[in-house]
Design an enzyme around this catalytic site. Structure first.
Site, PDB file in Angstrom:
ATOM      1  CG  ASP A  98     -30.417 -33.287 -29.685  1.00 41.73           C
ATOM      2  OD1 ASP A  98     -29.853 -32.307 -29.138  1.00 41.73           O
ATOM      3  OD2 ASP A  98     -29.871 -33.997 -30.536  1.00 41.73           O
ATOM      4  CG  HIS A 406     -36.596 -34.325 -39.387  1.00 45.94           C
ATOM      5  ND1 HIS A 406     -37.571 -35.273 -39.526  1.00 45.94           N
ATOM      6  CD2 HIS A 406     -35.812 -34.744 -38.365  1.00 45.94           C
ATOM      7  CE1 HIS A 406     -37.389 -36.220 -38.632  1.00 45.94           C
ATOM      8  NE2 HIS A 406     -36.340 -35.948 -37.918  1.00 45.94           N
TER       9      HIS A 406
END
Lengths: 483, 135
Positions: A98, A406
């Site tokens: 992704d 993240h």
């Protein structure tokens, strides 16, 4: 398998695997973890995968791993590897399928208390305007020429279509457009997948969330970002959809033969790579940038849809429904950047996979509003738990390739999560705790159960303790939209 | 243990599958059937659509990944799936003539097939491979 005694403790938040640990390592691996998180990481293959990343040709010391690390394929999630430009390699697997999966945060001046009676309507409106789910298609069906324009222009394409403001672009990494994208290096197959998916959320761990600013830790930085305690914010987590996945699939396949051609030995075929200055490396870079721009545009269009939802629900209520952009930042990307290595400026290609760029104050890449404080870092928590807004620091520039964590990071497999939790029950529990949930699939919801993830607060405490990010604000969810 | 089959194995972030079979074409068939099962794919009744494709790759692993990605592509773009996968393998070439039906539902999609630690191994009972999927 690596054991804890093979690692050297640097501080309470930092450990190191020396390059002498394995013969094929070219550099050391630096882990930003507490002992507890390290012991958890030793349960899967994430650290082995970081060691594998340290074998990439042209890799520069050190490979870095974040506290939210978990096992990926080839390269660990939460990993950062910088390779020398232009003769080091670029590896699609070290960026991920992704491409430019990332997070966008928008802030409002709507107080939670005033919004409370309308939250159910807002959840419905967001669910209606922001298509989600597997292979979901949006309202925009691009022609090939339009898709090529999106690849070249990124979020600026949305500006031309009236779905963005200049301010949105200024507050997006790279102003929402990476230079050097070339849709001519993207397969027809990827384009077919990309044409109907712009402006859609997709499935998996992607989501749209409405949060309330729960606590502010840095008043000056929060003020610069427009974050006020008790006010609603909107967070979008998604990426380049099938378009980016197909580009990664194509190049992981194509580069299988390139590694043989360039005589590159790898411990895992998913790490296939090519020299940055080779035709194969350049082609992938140009295609990857196309997907990155598609993702910037995708999040921009979703933000536009979310604004329509806010307008529909709050217009006429006496509340200011407008959402202003805080920032948009990727956590799966390969970027050519300048860093200081042993006191000398060096150009490197920084691969971040499940790691967020976290540039410190004064960096010329940042918009003027953030130059004095550092770059906003957006860290979504697991579903139903807190998310965080952080900022990059001088230390993140010096010690982690201008990167930080993240998210929360998985600890349970999707299979185990599905067995242990029921989607319907989870939804009821979230609803009972005041979180409005809209989900396309109950089994998908179960896979994303908060218990399947690490505690995001612990991850944030670790990067904050290590000095590679600073806390600005903690957000608490009140609406969750999942594909 | 049966001579051919598949089973899900644990992987923290994604899905993984172990497949085994006495020969290559059966191994490929089992991998695709396993992928269908993981996704919870259900197809509609009714008319079937003939799909033919040919692939070649320099080794078994590349060919297997190509084949499974081809199946995923039909699922996403043409919205058709296959109940069975009678493929023919001849050295580095794969010939597939499949019969597709429109998708009724997918519980959870697979987005890509990876090369992560992928090796087609020959053991006493035939061939075995472990596949990791991006979901």
């Amino acid at each position: 398998m690596i054991r804890i005694q093979d690692l050297k403790k640097v501080s309470d938040y930092e450990w190191e695997i020396p390059k002498s640990y394995r013969q094929d390592m070219r550099v050391a691996v630096r882990l930003f973890v507490t002992r507890r998180l390290l012991e958890a990481a030793l349960q899967d293959l994430s650290i082995e995968q970081a060691i594998n990343a340290a074998t990439l040709p042209g890799v520069v010391e050190p490979v870095v791993v974040m506290p939210d690390m978990h096992q990926g394929y080839g390269f660990p999630i939460g990993g950062v590897a910088a390779t020398r430009y232009p003769n080091g390699v670029i590896s699609p697997g070290a960026i991920g399928y992704d491409i430019n999966c990332g997070v966008r945060l928008l802030a409002s001046t709507i107080p939670l208390e005033a919004a409370q009676p309308r939250l159910d309507d807002l959840a419905n409106a967001l669910n209606h305007y922001c298509p989600s789910g597997v292979g979901s298609e949006g309202l925009i069906h691009l022609s090939t020429a339009e898709l090529d324009a999106v690849c070249r222009q990124g979020a600026r394409w949305a500006l031309k279509k009236g779905m963005a403001s200049e301010e949105d672009l200024r507050r997006t990494e790279e102003n929402g457009c990476l230079e050097g994208a070339d849709p001519g290096k993207v397969s027809q197959r990827a384009k077919q997948r990309g044409m109907a998916q712009l402006g859609t959320l997709g499935a998996g761990n992607h989501f749209i969330e409405v949060d309330v600013v729960d606590q502010i830790y840095d008043a000056e930085a929060a003020a610069a970002m427009g974050l006020q305690e008790g006010m609603l914010t909107l967070m979008i987590h998604c990426g380049s959809r099938g378009f980016g996945h197909q580009i990664c699939t194509d190049y992981v396949q194509d580069l299988q033969s390139a590694v043989k051609r360039y005589g590159i030995q790898l411990p895992d075929r998913e790490l296939v790579c090519a020299p940055l200055d080779s035709p194969e490396g350049q082609n992938y870079l140009a295609a990857m940038r196309s997907a990155a721009n598609y993702a910037f545009c995708n999040r921009q269009i979703l933000a536009h849809h979310a604004r329509r939802a806010f307008e529909e629900v709050f217009a006429g209520s006496g509340l200011r429904w407008q959402l202003h952009q805080v920032y948009d930042i990727a956590h799966n990307m390969g970027k050519v950047e300048n860093h200081e290595v042993n006191g000398r400026k060096m150009k490197v290609c920084v691969h971040r996979k499940g790691a967020t760029r976290a540039f410190g104050p004064g960096n010329p890449e940042l918009p003027d509003v953030y130059k004095p404080i550092g770059q906003p870092v957006l860290v979504p928590g697991s579903m139903g738990t807190a998310s965080w807004v952080l900022i990059g620091t001088e230390d993140s520039m010096a010690r982690s390739w201008g990167s930080t964590c993240h998210g929360a990071g998985r600890v349970l497999s999707r299979n185990k999560a599905k067995k242990d939790f029921r989607g319907e029950r989870l939804r009821n529990e979230l609803e009972q705790s005041g979180i409005h949930v809209r989900a396309g699939s109950m089994s998908g919801l179960a896979e994303e159960a908060p218990m399947a993830y690490k505690d995001v607060d612990e991850v944030v405490e670790t990067v904050s303790g290590a000095g590679i990010a600073r806390k600005v604000a903690r957000l608490r969810p009140v609406i969750v939209i999942k594909g | 243990m049966s001579k051919a089959g598949f089973e899900e194995v644990q992987h923290t972030a994604d899905w993984a599958l172990r497949v085994w079979a006495p020969n290559r074409s059966e191994l490929f068939r089992q991998a695709a059937l396993g992928m269908n099962a993981l996704m919870g794919l259900r197809l509609q009744d009714g008319a079937e659509q003939r799909v033919e494709f040919h692939l070649s790759a320099e080794d078994d692993e590349s060919l297997l990944v190509s084949f499974l990605n081809e199946v995923l592509f039909y699922l996403e773009i043409d919205r058709i799936g296959f109940e069975d996968f009678p493929v023919k393998l001849n050295n580095s070439r794969l010939d597939a003539e499949l019969w597709g039906k429109p998708i009724r539902s997918i519980e959870k999609p697979i987005k890509a097939v990876t090369f992560h630690n992928l090796v087609v191994r020959r053991g006493e009972d035939g061939l075995e491979a472990r596949l990791v999927f991006d979901v």
